[in-house]
Design a protein around this motif. Structure first.
Motif, short mmCIF file in Angstrom:
data_model
loop_
_atom_site.label_atom_id
_atom_site.label_comp_id
_atom_site.label_asym_id
_atom_site.label_seq_id
_atom_site.Cartn_x
_atom_site.Cartn_y
_atom_site.Cartn_z
N LYS A 153 0.81 -1.21 0.00
CA LYS A 153 0.00 0.00 0.00
C LYS A 153 0.85 1.27 0.00
O LYS A 153 0.52 2.24 -0.68
N VAL A 154 1.95 1.27 0.75
CA VAL A 154 2.75 2.49 0.89
C VAL A 154 3.96 2.56 -0.04
O VAL A 154 4.52 3.63 -0.24
N SER A 155 4.35 1.45 -0.61
CA SER A 155 5.58 1.44 -1.41
C SER A 155 5.46 2.23 -2.71
O SER A 155 6.47 2.68 -3.25
N HIS A 156 4.26 2.45 -3.18
CA HIS A 156 4.07 3.21 -4.43
C HIS A 156 4.45 4.68 -4.27
O HIS A 156 4.85 5.32 -5.23
N ASP A 157 4.33 5.20 -3.06
CA ASP A 157 4.56 6.62 -2.81
C ASP A 157 6.00 6.94 -2.43
O ASP A 157 6.36 8.11 -2.34
N VAL A 158 6.82 5.92 -2.17
CA VAL A 158 8.18 6.14 -1.69
C VAL A 158 9.17 5.48 -2.65
O VAL A 158 9.31 4.26 -2.66
N PRO A 159 9.88 6.28 -3.45
CA PRO A 159 10.80 5.71 -4.44
C PRO A 159 11.89 4.82 -3.83
O PRO A 159 12.29 3.83 -4.44
N SER A 160 12.36 5.14 -2.64
CA SER A 160 13.46 4.38 -2.06
C SER A 160 13.07 2.96 -1.67
O SER A 160 13.94 2.12 -1.43
N PHE A 161 11.79 2.65 -1.63
CA PHE A 161 11.39 1.28 -1.36
C PHE A 161 11.81 0.35 -2.49
O PHE A 161 11.81 -0.86 -2.33
N GLY A 162 12.15 0.91 -3.63
CA GLY A 162 12.65 0.10 -4.74
C GLY A 162 14.11 -0.30 -4.58
O GLY A 162 14.64 -1.07 -5.37
N ALA A 163 14.78 0.22 -3.54
CA ALA A 163 16.21 -0.05 -3.35
C ALA A 163 16.48 -1.49 -2.92
O ALA A 163 17.56 -2.01 -3.17
N LEU A 164 15.51 -2.11 -2.27
CA LEU A 164 15.69 -3.47 -1.78
C LEU A 164 14.50 -4.33 -2.22
O LEU A 164 13.41 -3.82 -2.43
N PRO A 165 14.72 -5.65 -2.30
CA PRO A 165 13.59 -6.52 -2.63
C PRO A 165 12.56 -6.54 -1.49
O PRO A 165 12.87 -6.24 -0.34
N ARG A 166 11.36 -6.94 -1.82
CA ARG A 166 10.25 -6.98 -0.86
C ARG A 166 10.61 -7.80 0.38
O ARG A 166 10.30 -7.42 1.50
N LYS A 167 11.26 -8.95 0.21
CA LYS A 167 11.62 -9.80 1.34
C LYS A 167 12.58 -9.09 2.29
O LYS A 167 12.51 -9.27 3.51
N ALA A 168 13.48 -8.30 1.76
CA ALA A 168 14.43 -7.56 2.61
C ALA A 168 13.69 -6.54 3.46
O ALA A 168 13.99 -6.37 4.65
N TRP A 169 12.71 -5.85 2.86
CA TRP A 169 11.92 -4.89 3.63
C TRP A 169 11.11 -5.60 4.72
O TRP A 169 10.94 -5.09 5.82
N PHE A 170 10.61 -6.79 4.40
CA PHE A 170 9.87 -7.57 5.38
C PHE A 170 10.77 -7.92 6.58
O PHE A 170 10.37 -7.76 7.73
N VAL A 171 11.98 -8.37 6.29
CA VAL A 171 12.93 -8.73 7.35
C VAL A 171 13.28 -7.50 8.18
O VAL A 171 13.34 -7.56 9.41
N LEU A 172 13.50 -6.36 7.52
CA LEU A 172 13.79 -5.13 8.25
C LEU A 172 12.61 -4.71 9.12
O LEU A 172 12.80 -4.21 10.24
N GLY A 173 11.40 -4.90 8.63
CA GLY A 173 10.21 -4.60 9.43
C GLY A 173 10.12 -5.47 10.67
O GLY A 173 9.83 -4.98 11.77
N ILE A 174 10.38 -6.76 10.50
CA ILE A 174 10.38 -7.68 11.64
C ILE A 174 11.48 -7.28 12.64
O ILE A 174 11.26 -7.27 13.85
N LEU A 175 12.66 -6.94 12.11
CA LEU A 175 13.76 -6.49 12.98
C LEU A 175 13.35 -5.26 13.79
O LEU A 175 13.61 -5.19 14.99
#
Length: 123
Positions: free
Chosen positions: A29-51
């Motif tokens: 939902k939020v990744s469309h509005d933030v260009p830097s979310f394209g810097a890492l794959p979705r799984k990496a962002w998931f792991v960072l969120g859990i961290l």
């Protein structure tokens, strides 16, 4: 000093917890509005969120229960390092506001780690 550190820990837990929930559960939902979310794959962002969510708990629970309070310091250090990495990502995408936010949060976490290890340790 103890009260100030508690306020900062709770504030940081709220901010990093919100960020962790966003990265873990609301990424599409939020990744469309933030260009830097394209810097890492979705799984990496998931792991960072859990961290971030784990560290959010680590900022509060060990200190509040006086159970391994060094975990609070460790959580703050991890979040400070993560903020430093995010500064680099945001610089690459020229996102000024997130650079400032990551810098402030990183410094806040360094202060909490220092405060809980030197100024007002939890015993």
């Amino acid at each position: 000093m103890d009260i100030l550190l508690w306020v900062l820990q709770v504030l940081a837990a709220f901010l990093y917890g919100s960020s962790g929930v966003m990265k873990t559960f609301m990424f599409d939902k939020v990744s469309h509005d933030v260009p830097s979310f394209g810097a890492l794959p979705r799984k990496a962002w998931f792991v960072l969120g859990i961290l971030e969510l784990v560290c959010t708990v680590g900022l509060i629970v060990p200190a509040a229960l006086h159970w391994w309070p060094a975990l609070t310091i460790f959580a703050a250090i991890i979040l400070a390092v993560e903020s430093l990495v995010f500064i680099g990502v945001h610089v690459k995408y020229r996102e000024v506001t997130p650079i400032i936010m990551s810098g402030v949060l990183g410094l806040l976490m360094v202060f909490v780690a220092y405060g809980r290890s030197v100024l007002a340790p939890i015993s």
